[in-house]
Enzyme design. Sequence first.
Site, PDB file in Angstrom:
ATOM      1  CG  ASP A  16      -1.763   1.196   1.377  1.00  0.00           C
ATOM      2  OD1 ASP A  16      -2.356   1.635   0.375  1.00  0.00           O
ATOM      3  OD2 ASP A  16      -1.833   1.743   2.492  1.00  0.00           O
ATOM      4  CG  ASP A 192      -2.327   2.513   6.347  1.00  0.00           C
ATOM      5  OD1 ASP A 192      -2.486   2.282   5.126  1.00  0.00           O
ATOM      6  OD2 ASP A 192      -2.757   3.545   6.898  1.00  0.00           O
TER       7      ASP A 192
END
Length: 247
Positions: A16, A192
């Site tokens: 990510d 996250d």
Amino acid sequence: MTLLEILAPTCALFLDFDGTVVDIAPQPEAVHVPEPLIGTLEWLQQYLGGALAVISGRPIEQIDDFLHPLQLPVAGVHGAERRGADGVLTLLSTHPLESVEQAAYALATRYPALLVESKRGSLALHYRQAPELEGVCLETMQQAVDESPGLTLLRGKMVVEAKPGGASKGKAIEAFLHEPPFAGRVPVFIGDDITDEVGFSTVQRHSGIGIKVGAGNTVAWGRIADPAALRLELQAAVAARTTRASQ
């Protein structure tokens, strides 16, 4: 288990972007990419035989701008657009956003601290500067999505986003895993946010490992404290393998 132990030449690494390899900024365009990061990612791409991809909610164009001159395989807008290692771009079908746009922009006019981010086939409403507006943002966007066939609502850190129902980070990772050079490798996904949970489940279903950056409940089997700690672990893994290769 550290990344030094996890990252082997047989891995496929999926990362990510915001809140993972870079720190979250008050505004999406204000993200800072630390100078060593691009060199670290470039080395990892070579070490992994090209099996390194970014899986982001951002459009591919923005990821390319932030990581220039490095150009990686990328899934953007939560998988609504995806560029493979061969450079081929795959775009999922989009659906009308008129109801969502009208609702989001009307709310942002009423509350100037809100930020509307328009993407291909998707629209995000950020309330990082006004966290007390979470409830009204969620209610407004959910109602607009309910009136918009083909769309689904995605919640993230201080953001709610209307996106194509067929798009997800998990599906994007699945698609990569059916293509070279990712196919047949052990997948590792690091993220996250709530939006990354489906990615963690996907790689772990494929005998890989998900790693969550930061606090909060997660299905991921691994955890790293914050983006700075992740960058240090990535740099340490590169340094260790560079030293080993030179001996």
